[in-house]
Scaffold this active site. Structure first.
Site, PDB file in Angstrom:
ATOM      1  CG  ASN A   8      -3.225  -3.980   5.879  1.00 20.85           C
ATOM      2  OD1 ASN A   8      -3.727  -2.899   6.197  1.00 20.85           O
ATOM      3  ND2 ASN A   8      -2.598  -4.752   6.749  1.00 20.85           N
ATOM      4  CD1 TRP A   9      -3.965   0.438   0.660  1.00 23.69           C
ATOM      5  CD2 TRP A   9      -5.247   2.237   0.993  1.00 23.69           C
ATOM      6  NE1 TRP A   9      -4.598   0.714  -0.522  1.00 23.69           N
ATOM      7  CE2 TRP A   9      -5.401   1.826  -0.331  1.00 23.69           C
ATOM      8  CE3 TRP A   9      -5.966   3.340   1.440  1.00 23.69           C
ATOM      9  CZ2 TRP A   9      -6.243   2.481  -1.231  1.00 23.69           C
ATOM     10  CZ3 TRP A   9      -6.803   3.993   0.555  1.00 23.69           C
ATOM     11  CH2 TRP A   9      -6.948   3.576  -0.775  1.00 23.69           C
ATOM     12  CE  LYS A  10       0.980  -3.656   6.609  1.00 24.55           C
ATOM     13  NZ  LYS A  10       2.228  -4.322   6.908  1.00 24.55           N
ATOM     14  CG  HIS A  86      -1.783  -7.108  10.474  1.00 26.20           C
ATOM     15  ND1 HIS A  86      -0.512  -6.754  10.844  1.00 26.20           N
ATOM     16  CD2 HIS A  86      -1.766  -7.261   9.128  1.00 26.20           C
ATOM     17  CE1 HIS A  86       0.248  -6.681   9.748  1.00 26.20           C
ATOM     18  NE2 HIS A  86      -0.497  -6.987   8.699  1.00 26.20           N
ATOM     19  CD  GLU A  88       2.049  -4.082  10.439  1.00 20.84           C
ATOM     20  OE1 GLU A  88       1.020  -3.452  10.156  1.00 20.84           O
ATOM     21  OE2 GLU A  88       2.906  -4.400   9.595  1.00 20.84           O
ATOM     22  CD  GLU A 162      -0.123 -10.520   6.477  1.00 20.82           C
ATOM     23  OE1 GLU A 162       0.028  -9.970   5.394  1.00 20.82           O
ATOM     24  OE2 GLU A 162      -0.357  -9.896   7.528  1.00 20.82           O
ATOM     25  N   GLY A 168       7.069  -6.450   5.602  1.00 23.19           N
ATOM     26  CA  GLY A 168       7.765  -5.167   5.491  1.00 23.19           C
ATOM     27  C   GLY A 168       9.279  -5.277   5.469  1.00 23.19           C
ATOM     28  CB  SER A 205       8.107  -8.975   1.468  1.00 20.27           C
ATOM     29  OG  SER A 205       8.546  -8.267   2.621  1.00 20.27           O
ATOM     30  N   GLY A 226       0.807  -5.310   1.673  1.00 19.28           N
ATOM     31  CA  GLY A 226       0.989  -4.081   2.441  1.00 19.28           C
ATOM     32  C   GLY A 226       1.642  -3.014   1.576  1.00 19.28           C
ATOM     33  N   GLY A 227       2.937  -2.856   1.727  1.00 16.12           N
ATOM     34  CA  GLY A 227       3.684  -1.781   1.070  1.00 16.12           C
ATOM     35  C   GLY A 227       3.405  -1.615  -0.414  1.00 16.12           C
TER      36      GLY A 227
HETATM   37  P1  13P Z   1       4.106  -5.937   3.362  1.00 22.16           P
HETATM   38  O1  13P Z   1       3.478  -6.361   2.053  1.00 22.16           O
HETATM   39  O2  13P Z   1       4.464  -4.487   3.404  1.00 22.16           O
HETATM   40  O3  13P Z   1       5.227  -6.843   3.748  1.00 22.16           O
HETATM   41  O4  13P Z   1       2.985  -6.107   4.472  1.00 22.16           O
HETATM   42  C1  13P Z   1       2.279  -7.294   4.533  1.00 22.16           C
HETATM   43  C2  13P Z   1       1.166  -7.140   5.463  1.00 22.16           C
HETATM   44  O5  13P Z   1       1.362  -6.967   6.649  1.00 22.16           O
HETATM   45  C3  13P Z   1      -0.187  -7.145   4.912  1.00 22.16           C
HETATM   46  O6  13P Z   1      -1.140  -7.245   5.910  1.00 22.16           O
END
Ligand code: 13P
Length: 242
Positions: A8-10, A86, A88, A162, A168, A205, A226-227
């Protein structure tokens, strides 16, 4: 069942050329890449082994909905997966009602849904039982009525646990903690209402260092990253730990 790694590149990276480069580096079997909407067409052209995902979708097929992207439009770009709910997006005001609409529309159009659930810290600090109650409510509201859909199959619904406090922050859940919640989610999905033996992932994470600890657990069907999915070397480490 082989494990699935979803990137997930956001709202990253900044340019289309960076997106293409990243997609090439992560184009592996068993991977789903979910770039931001503007990069979907080019990333779609680059991918040979990985599958394409979107980070959201609107439920109405077409019309006057400024800023929204329809499921049909995504399908023309060979999108196969869509992340829905999600944290976010929930944080920006997306409600369970909206999430439910999107899930039902995506399932009806044969996209594989990646439904994200997970409790915030204000709930988790009250203990695991409170966290389970929170997640159960999300599942009930988000999946309401999906049992009536003839197209609902175990493969078409992926759930990602999640915990919001782990996203994050660099503080991933412990693999044993994730397993406990994932078993609980599976029990709910296998209840009489849904009767679904579907895949549940962990996200929050996940890094090259800790991925193996999650992925070796038989209850965990993969990772939503994510990251670490923005760094090819880190992402490679995650895939290698499979
Ligand atoms: P991180 O891996 O950056 O914690 O993000 C997780 C996430 O929200 C994947 O959808």
């Amino acid at each position: 069942m082989s494990k699935l790694i979803i990137a997930n590149w956001k709202m990253n990276p900044s340019t289309v050329s960076q997106a293409v480069k990243l997609a090439r580096a992560e184009d592996k079997k068993g991977v789903v890449i979910a770039p931001p909407f503007p990069f979907l067409p080019l990333v779609s052209k680059v991918l040979r082994k990985a599958k394409l995902g979107a980070q959201d979708a609107f439920w109405v097929p077409k019309g006057a909905y400024t800023g929204e992207v329809s499921i049909h439009q995504l399908k023309t770009l060979r999108v196969k997966y869509v992340i829905i709910g999600h944290s976010e997006r929930r944080g920006l005001g997306e409600t369970d009602w909206l999430i439910n609409k999107k899930i039902r529309a995506a399932l009806a159009e044969d996209l594989t849904v990646i439904l994200c659930v997970g409790e915030p810290w204000r709930v988790r600090r009250k203990g695991l039982a409170a966290a389970k109650r929170f997640v159960k409510q999300q599942l009930q509201k988000d999946l309401k009525g999906t049992d009536k859909l003839t197209k609902l199959k175990a493969e078409s619904l992926i759930t990602a646990y999640e915990p919001v406090w782990a996203i994050g922050t660099g503080h991933a859940d412990r693999p044993e903690g994730a397993v406990e919640m994932i078993k609980f989610i599976k029990k709910n999905l296998q209840s009489k209402t849904y009767n679904l033996k579907s895949r549940v992932l962990y996200g929050g994470s996940v890094t090259g260092r800790n991925a193996a600890g999650f992925l070796k657990q038989k209850e965990i069907g993969g990772a939503l990253v994510g990251g670490a999915s923005l760094k090819p070397s880190e992402f490679k480490r995650i895939i290698r730990s499979l």
